[in-house]
Structure formats: structure tokens, C-alpha cells
Design a protein around this motif. Structure first.
Motif, PDB file in Angstrom:
ATOM      1  N   THR A  31       0.817  -1.223   0.000  1.00  0.00           N
ATOM      2  CA  THR A  31       0.000   0.000   0.000  1.00  0.00           C
ATOM      3  C   THR A  31       0.848   1.270   0.000  1.00  0.00           C
ATOM      4  O   THR A  31       0.314   2.371  -0.079  1.00  0.00           O
ATOM      5  N   TYR A  32       2.165   1.114   0.097  1.00  0.00           N
ATOM      6  CA  TYR A  32       3.060   2.272   0.165  1.00  0.00           C
ATOM      7  C   TYR A  32       3.718   2.562  -1.175  1.00  0.00           C
ATOM      8  O   TYR A  32       4.095   1.642  -1.909  1.00  0.00           O
ATOM      9  N   VAL A  33       3.859   3.831  -1.468  1.00  0.00           N
ATOM     10  CA  VAL A  33       4.799   4.266  -2.502  1.00  0.00           C
ATOM     11  C   VAL A  33       6.191   4.180  -1.883  1.00  0.00           C
ATOM     12  O   VAL A  33       6.404   4.632  -0.757  1.00  0.00           O
ATOM     13  N   MET A  34       7.116   3.586  -2.607  1.00  0.00           N
ATOM     14  CA  MET A  34       8.467   3.397  -2.087  1.00  0.00           C
ATOM     15  C   MET A  34       9.456   4.258  -2.852  1.00  0.00           C
ATOM     16  O   MET A  34       9.362   4.376  -4.081  1.00  0.00           O
ATOM     17  N   GLY A  35      10.381   4.836  -2.124  1.00  0.00           N
ATOM     18  CA  GLY A  35      11.341   5.722  -2.764  1.00  0.00           C
ATOM     19  C   GLY A  35      12.766   5.479  -2.314  1.00  0.00           C
ATOM     20  O   GLY A  35      13.009   4.846  -1.277  1.00  0.00           O
ATOM     21  N   TRP A  36      13.685   5.970  -3.122  1.00  0.00           N
ATOM     22  CA  TRP A  36      15.103   6.026  -2.767  1.00  0.00           C
ATOM     23  C   TRP A  36      15.525   7.499  -2.742  1.00  0.00           C
ATOM     24  O   TRP A  36      15.178   8.267  -3.665  1.00  0.00           O
ATOM     25  N   PHE A  37      16.268   7.850  -1.716  1.00  0.00           N
ATOM     26  CA  PHE A  37      16.856   9.178  -1.585  1.00  0.00           C
ATOM     27  C   PHE A  37      18.343   8.997  -1.318  1.00  0.00           C
ATOM     28  O   PHE A  37      18.795   7.909  -0.961  1.00  0.00           O
ATOM     29  N   ARG A  45      19.102  16.150   1.560  1.00  0.00           N
ATOM     30  CA  ARG A  45      18.676  14.846   1.066  1.00  0.00           C
ATOM     31  C   ARG A  45      18.007  15.038  -0.294  1.00  0.00           C
ATOM     32  O   ARG A  45      17.143  15.901  -0.474  1.00  0.00           O
ATOM     33  N   GLU A  46      18.377  14.200  -1.251  1.00  0.00           N
ATOM     34  CA  GLU A  46      17.979  14.366  -2.644  1.00  0.00           C
ATOM     35  C   GLU A  46      17.120  13.193  -3.104  1.00  0.00           C
ATOM     36  O   GLU A  46      17.464  12.021  -2.838  1.00  0.00           O
ATOM     37  N   PHE A  47      16.041  13.484  -3.809  1.00  0.00           N
ATOM     38  CA  PHE A  47      15.202  12.448  -4.392  1.00  0.00           C
ATOM     39  C   PHE A  47      15.954  11.725  -5.504  1.00  0.00           C
ATOM     40  O   PHE A  47      16.542  12.369  -6.381  1.00  0.00           O
ATOM     41  N   VAL A  48      15.915  10.393  -5.483  1.00  0.00           N
ATOM     42  CA  VAL A  48      16.549   9.583  -6.513  1.00  0.00           C
ATOM     43  C   VAL A  48      15.491   8.930  -7.411  1.00  0.00           C
ATOM     44  O   VAL A  48      15.525   9.067  -8.629  1.00  0.00           O
ATOM     45  N   ALA A  49      14.553   8.214  -6.800  1.00  0.00           N
ATOM     46  CA  ALA A  49      13.531   7.509  -7.583  1.00  0.00           C
ATOM     47  C   ALA A  49      12.404   7.075  -6.670  1.00  0.00           C
ATOM     48  O   ALA A  49      12.598   6.933  -5.461  1.00  0.00           O
ATOM     49  N   ASP A  50      11.225   6.896  -7.262  1.00  0.00           N
ATOM     50  CA  ASP A  50      10.147   6.244  -6.519  1.00  0.00           C
ATOM     51  C   ASP A  50       9.356   5.330  -7.439  1.00  0.00           C
ATOM     52  O   ASP A  50       9.483   5.386  -8.664  1.00  0.00           O
ATOM     53  N   ILE A  51       8.557   4.483  -6.800  1.00  0.00           N
ATOM     54  CA  ILE A  51       7.783   3.494  -7.551  1.00  0.00           C
ATOM     55  C   ILE A  51       6.422   3.336  -6.876  1.00  0.00           C
ATOM     56  O   ILE A  51       6.341   3.231  -5.650  1.00  0.00           O
ATOM     57  N   ARG A  52       5.387   3.349  -7.670  1.00  0.00           N
ATOM     58  CA  ARG A  52       4.028   3.267  -7.153  1.00  0.00           C
ATOM     59  C   ARG A  52       3.701   1.860  -6.638  1.00  0.00           C
ATOM     60  O   ARG A  52       4.460   0.920  -6.841  1.00  0.00           O
ATOM     61  N   ARG A  53       2.552   1.767  -6.013  1.00  0.00           N
ATOM     62  CA  ARG A  53       2.170   0.539  -5.330  1.00  0.00           C
ATOM     63  C   ARG A  53       2.147  -0.679  -6.250  1.00  0.00           C
ATOM     64  O   ARG A  53       2.577  -1.757  -5.870  1.00  0.00           O
ATOM     65  N   ALA A  55       3.816  -1.072  -8.954  1.00  0.00           N
ATOM     66  CA  ALA A  55       5.081  -1.166  -9.688  1.00  0.00           C
ATOM     67  C   ALA A  55       4.927  -0.777 -11.152  1.00  0.00           C
ATOM     68  O   ALA A  55       5.807  -1.100 -11.970  1.00  0.00           O
ATOM     69  N   ASP A  56       3.844  -0.098 -11.495  1.00  0.00           N
ATOM     70  CA  ASP A  56       3.593   0.246 -12.893  1.00  0.00           C
ATOM     71  C   ASP A  56       4.044   1.650 -13.252  1.00  0.00           C
ATOM     72  O   ASP A  56       4.123   1.996 -14.435  1.00  0.00           O
ATOM     73  N   VAL A  57       4.350   2.456 -12.254  1.00  0.00           N
ATOM     74  CA  VAL A  57       4.763   3.831 -12.516  1.00  0.00           C
ATOM     75  C   VAL A  57       6.024   4.118 -11.713  1.00  0.00           C
ATOM     76  O   VAL A  57       6.067   3.863 -10.502  1.00  0.00           O
ATOM     77  N   THR A  58       7.028   4.627 -12.395  1.00  0.00           N
ATOM     78  CA  THR A  58       8.272   4.999 -11.734  1.00  0.00           C
ATOM     79  C   THR A  58       8.625   6.442 -12.099  1.00  0.00           C
ATOM     80  O   THR A  58       8.154   6.978 -13.100  1.00  0.00           O
ATOM     81  N   ARG A  59       9.450   7.023 -11.269  1.00  0.00           N
ATOM     82  CA  ARG A  59       9.862   8.404 -11.482  1.00  0.00           C
ATOM     83  C   ARG A  59      11.302   8.527 -11.019  1.00  0.00           C
ATOM     84  O   ARG A  59      11.692   7.880 -10.030  1.00  0.00           O
TER      85      ARG A  59
END
Length: 122
Positions: A31-37, A45-53, A55-59
Motif C-alpha cells: 500500500t506504500y509508494v516506495m522511494g530512494w533518496f 537529502r535528494e530524491f533519486v527515484a520512486d515506484i508506485r504501489r 510497480a507500474d509507474v516509476t519516477r
């Protein structure tokens, strides 16, 4: 509540690759959006990437786009960050984080791992 533990950091030469993993325990990982910083000494602290619940959308952050790939396994409660073509400026402590919403701002993330050091030598 979610507990996060990162692994896979280390020392690598410029141009090399590393794969970071984050293992999650607790309830409702999917149920969580997961991210890397990441955070380098003396920097925010800098945003690196995230992925939706699902796994179909990444940024991705602009500085890693085309070089890093985020993925998740909801059955195994893990997320990974494949880092290719590493540069010395990628040197930082990398953190895994969980968020009920979706944001590139670290202040909106609810849970954090302890971090893993990545050092890229020139």
C-alpha cells in the motif's frame, strides 16, 4: 508501521554498477509508494527515484535518469535500485523510504531505513 533495511552499498569505480536492496517488514507493504533518496556530506537529502504501489509507474531524479532503475517485489516485500554508469558525484548515503502518498520531497515520507553508503571513485 514499516521497518526498512537497506543493503548492497560499497565502493565502486566510476563507470561501474551497484545494486541496492531494501527489505521491508511490517504491515501493508504493497500500500506504500516506495522511494530512494541520497544524501552527500554537507548537502540536502535528494530524491533519486520512486515506484508506485503496483510497480507500474516509476519516477527518477534528473541526475540519475537513464542510469538508475527502481523495481519492487510486493510478494517479497523488497525494492531494488540498479545503478549503472556510476559517477563520483553519485557518492552518498542512500536511503529507502515509504510514503502513503506520492512526493519527491523527503518530508512527506513516513518511514526510513538506516541508509547504506555508496562511494564511487574516479
Amino acid at each position: 508501521q514499516v521497518q526498512l533495511v537497506e543493503s548492497g552499498g560499497g565502493l565502486v569505480q566510476a563507470g561501474g554498477s551497484l545494486r541496492l536492496s531494501c527489505a521491508a517488514s511490517g504491515s501493508s507493504f504493497s500500500t506504500y509508494v516506495m522511494g530512494w533518496f541520497r544524501q552527500a556530506p554537507g548537502k540536502e537529502r535528494e530524491f533519486v527515484a520512486d515506484i508506485r504501489r503496483g510497480a507500474d509507474v516509476t519516477r527518477y531524479g534528473d541526475s540519475v535518469k537513464g542510469r538508475f532503475t527502481i523495481s519492487r517485489d510486493n510478494a517479497g516485500n523488497t525494492i531494488d535500485l540498479q545503478m549503472n554508469s556510476l559517477k563520483p558525484e553519485d557518492t552518498a548515503v542512500y536511503y529507502c523510504a515509504a510514503n502513503r502518498g506520492s512526493s519527491t520531497d523527503p518530508k512527506y515520507y513516513d518511514y526510513w531505513g538506516q541508509g547504506t553508503q555508496v562511494t564511487v571513485s574516479s
